[in-house]
Design an enzyme around this catalytic site. Structure first.
Site, PDB file in Angstrom:
ATOM      1  N   GLU A 135     -12.413  -2.689  12.247  1.00 31.89           N
ATOM      2  CA  GLU A 135     -12.438  -1.909  11.001  1.00 31.89           C
ATOM      3  C   GLU A 135     -13.607  -2.297  10.090  1.00 31.89           C
ATOM      4  O   GLU A 135     -14.380  -1.441   9.675  1.00 31.89           O
ATOM      5  CB  GLU A 135     -11.111  -2.105  10.272  1.00 31.89           C
TER       6      GLU A 135
ATOM      7  N   ASP B 286      -8.423  -9.094   3.784  1.00 36.73           N
ATOM      8  CA  ASP B 286      -8.084  -8.042   4.739  1.00 36.73           C
ATOM      9  C   ASP B 286      -9.161  -7.945   5.823  1.00 36.73           C
ATOM     10  O   ASP B 286      -9.984  -7.028   5.797  1.00 36.73           O
ATOM     11  CB  ASP B 286      -7.980  -6.703   3.976  1.00 36.73           C
TER      12      ASP B 286
ATOM     13  N   GLU C 276       0.819  -1.209   0.000  1.00 40.16           N
ATOM     14  CA  GLU C 276       0.000   0.000   0.000  1.00 40.16           C
ATOM     15  C   GLU C 276       0.859   1.268   0.000  1.00 40.16           C
ATOM     16  O   GLU C 276       0.659   2.180   0.804  1.00 40.16           O
ATOM     17  CB  GLU C 276      -0.965  -0.016   1.186  1.00 40.16           C
TER      18      GLU C 276
HETATM   19  C1  GCU Z   1      -6.039  -2.271   5.802  1.00 40.47           C
HETATM   20  C2  GCU Z   1      -6.374  -0.981   6.480  1.00 40.47           C
HETATM   21  C3  GCU Z   1      -5.235  -0.028   6.455  1.00 40.47           C
HETATM   22  C4  GCU Z   1      -3.969  -0.695   6.988  1.00 40.47           C
HETATM   23  C5  GCU Z   1      -3.711  -1.972   6.227  1.00 40.47           C
HETATM   24  C6  GCU Z   1      -2.568  -2.799   6.814  1.00 40.47           C
HETATM   25  O1  GCU Z   1      -5.936  -2.101   4.425  1.00 40.47           O
HETATM   26  O2  GCU Z   1      -7.502  -0.422   5.861  1.00 40.47           O
HETATM   27  O3  GCU Z   1      -5.586   1.074   7.236  1.00 40.47           O
HETATM   28  O4  GCU Z   1      -2.885   0.143   6.876  1.00 40.47           O
HETATM   29  O5  GCU Z   1      -4.845  -2.790   6.297  1.00 40.47           O
HETATM   30  O6  GCU Z   1      -2.857  -3.826   7.416  1.00 40.47           O
HETATM   31  O7  GCU Z   1      -1.417  -2.466   6.632  1.00 40.47           O
END
Ligand code: GCU
Length: 607
Positions: free
Chosen positions: A341, A313, A234
């Protein structure tokens, strides 16, 4: 409010140094009339043996084992649980970790309980009293590693290893007497802040920077557990930029921390987060296995790969990640998420132990050596936002100690310690908590499909919110069918599993209902095992989920919670009922509009 420690409020003196001293203090305070002898047996490590003797009790144990044994005794006597004459106990997992996703500015990523307990205004800034409460909560259920900062390390998060190191050392001192070691999330590209033009793990300047940094950091915090790393995930930096794989990337850090007994916890949440929804070749759940399974055996012995429990996730229902079954030569940690979440933001009730039980039923005992969970705390007065969300934290600790802990046992024990209701009311509360996950599952995305949430925020329904986005999370509902075929004939995801698992899921006729739309693309007229059509099952689940939520509100209204909890619980319950109604109506309307198939029971589905 100190969650389940309300019964044992205690102002811990700053002079406290060791877990043994903490054990004496807790015992003297919680069980003043009980004679307990402590016998230090360093070789027992975190384990303990509790003896019932004529004149009282004796606990033999390693340094932290004495403290865990003390809590075991306190809990059992307070909850009036039978104790055998001799109880020997040791944790199943070496590292029992909490991962906080706290940012230096005091916000908490995916936090639903207020602001950070650790940070404010760009730096460490905390109330030591509250840190001690957190440490006591952790120790009381056997947790031993605390990572305080977000895995997404943005500036000034890097300063924890730089200017803020003395403050980090002070924090480590506060939690040390509770048998808890700190861990820190690090930025893989941190050497580049110091004039090195690259973060390539094979570059000797990078290696030297991390070696020097590790020696400085461990000088300040000699018992630091290690570094937690989110790399190439990400948008975070990582070894891919330099054409290196993740074994090369992780091993370089492992080499730097090895002299100090540190570990590198390396997260496996790596996937293409810029997917084109038109691309049908890429299937996101395959990503972690594809990246890591071929590297089994190549990681240094002090690298721990941390794998989310499901391949996506933290959805309400996901199968076990195939990666957890594919790396016998690697130290793996399972990653869970206490923060709700995708599971109701600590507004909706969602008790996780039943879900975890399913995970551990599929996970062979030898597959993992450690467990981590994303924290659900914040600086709210009750720490978890929803007072009943504390049950998840408590249950998590018990599960890390013994993965076969019965969800009912941990839930009832938590309820008894927290509220001490009469038996009948305790059972009502426990029933409510234990059924809450299925209820939530019923009114949200159906049958394992996931992702029908409001984008980014992840609370509330939005059936097409992620449909044309770049995150690889599609359900492809059309006029006739819904879901993605992940069998051999489809994306091939199912082929990542050993044969017996593949067999269980590959045929829609025998695939367990709750996973149907995770694995298969099916017409709305598909006949479920009980004879209902797929779309009828979706309608039924949603009406049921909403009705169960209303019933849950009635149950909770009838229970004698202390006033400060009652107000919060009922206010959240009202919001949950509203949320459940939104989900129920929107999902049912969504499928009704697409399929044109009316509800067999003639209930209201809006146009
Ligand atoms: C999810 C979450 C993010 C987090 C990511 C992770 O995508 O929405 O906020 O950073 O997981 O586990 O790194």
């Amino acid at each position: 409010m100190n969650a389940w420690l309300n019964r044992f409020p205690l102002s811990v003196p700053e002079s406290l140094r060791t877990p043994e001293e903490a054990a004496r203090l807790e015992l003297a305070h919680a069980l003043p009339d009980c004679s307990v002898t402590l016998e230090s047996v360093p070789a027992m490590g975190d384990g303990f043996c509790l003896f019932r003797e004529k004149s009282g009790y004796r606990i033999a144990g390693g340094p932290a084992g004495l403290l865990y044994g003390a809590w075991r005794l306190i809990f059992s006597l307070t909850a009036c649980e039978e104790l055998p004459d001799r109880l020997e106990s040791a944790p199943r997992y070496a590292l029992r970790m909490i991962n906080c996703w706290d940012n230096p500015d005091g916000t908490v990523e995916r936090g639903y309980s207020g602001s950070s307990l650790f940070f404010r205004g760009g730096k460490l800034d905390y109330n030591p009293e509250r840190i001690r409460v957190i440490a006591r909560l952790m120790a009381s259920v056997g947790l031993n590693v605390l990572c305080i900062n977000n895995v997404n390390v943005h500036f000034p998060g890097q300063l924890l290893l730089e200017d803020d190191l003395p403050d980090l050392a002070r924090l480590a001192e506060i939690i040390r007497p509770f048998g808890i070691r700190l861990m820190v999330s690090v930025d893989y590209s941190q050497p580049m802040r110091h004039g090195i033009p690259t973060a390539d793990p094979l570059d000797t300047r990078v290696q030297a920077w991390w070696a020097e940094t590790a020696s400085r950091v461990w000088r300040a915090v000699p018992d630091l557990a290690g570094f937690l790393v989110k790399a190439d995930s990400e948008g975070r930096p990582g070894p891919f930029t330099y054409g290196r794989n993740h074994a090369e990337g992780a091993n370089m850090l492992a080499e730097a921390v090895r002299p100090f007994g540190g570990v590198i916890v390396w997260r496996c949440f790596v996937y293409n987060c810029r997917q084109d929804w038109r691309d049908t070749k890429t299937d996101r759940p395959k990503a972690a296995y594809d990246h890591y399974a071929p590297l089994d055996g190549q990681f240094a012995s002090n690298v721990i790969l941390q794998v989310k429990h499901g391949p996506f996730d933290f959805q309400v229902r996901e199968p076990l990640s195939p990666l957890l079954l594919a790396m016998p030569k690697t130290h793996l940690a399972l990653e869970l998420q206490l923060a709700q979440e995708y599971t109701g933001h600590q507004i909706d009730l969602y008790t996780m132990m039943p879900m975890w039980q399913e995970i551990f039923e599929e996970l062979p005992d030898s597959a993992i050596m450690s467990v981590a969970a994303v924290s659900n705390w914040g600086d709210d007065a009750n720490y978890t936002g929803h007072p009943l969300a504390a049950a998840n934290f408590f249950g998590y600790g018990l599960l890390c100690w013994d993965p076969h802990t019965d969800p009912r046992r941990s839930t009832e024990l938590w309820a008894r310690l927290t509220y001490g209701f009469p038996a009948e009311q305790e059972k009502k509360l426990a029933d409510c908590l234990l059924s809450s996950r299925r209820t939530y599952e019923k009114y949200t995305a159906p049958l394992g499909i996931g992702w029908m949430v409001t984008p980014h925020d992840h609370y509330g329904p939005n059936p097409s919110g992620y449909e044309y986005d770049l995150w690889g999370t599609y359900h492809k509902a059309s006029r006739d069918a819904v879901g993605i075929d992940r069998t051999e004939k489809g994306t091939g995801y199912l082929c990542q599993y050993p044969e017996e698992i593949r067999k269980k899921y590959e045929d829609p006729a025998s695939c367990p209902d709750l996973y149907l739309l995770f694995y298969h693309r099916l017409p709305y007229s598909f006949r479920m095992k009980d004879g209902r059509t797929l779309v009828q099952r979706i309608y039924d689940d949603h009406f049921e989920g909403y009705a169960e939520t209303e019933a849950m509100r009635e149950t909770l209204r009838s229970l004698p919670f202390p006033e400060e909890d009652r107000a919060v619980i009922l206010e959240r319950m009202d919001r949950q009922v509203h949320n459940a109604r939104e989900w129920c109506d929107i999902i049912n309307t969504f499928f009704h509009r697409l399929s044109g198939i009316p509800d067999g029971q003639g209930r209201t589905i809006y146009e």
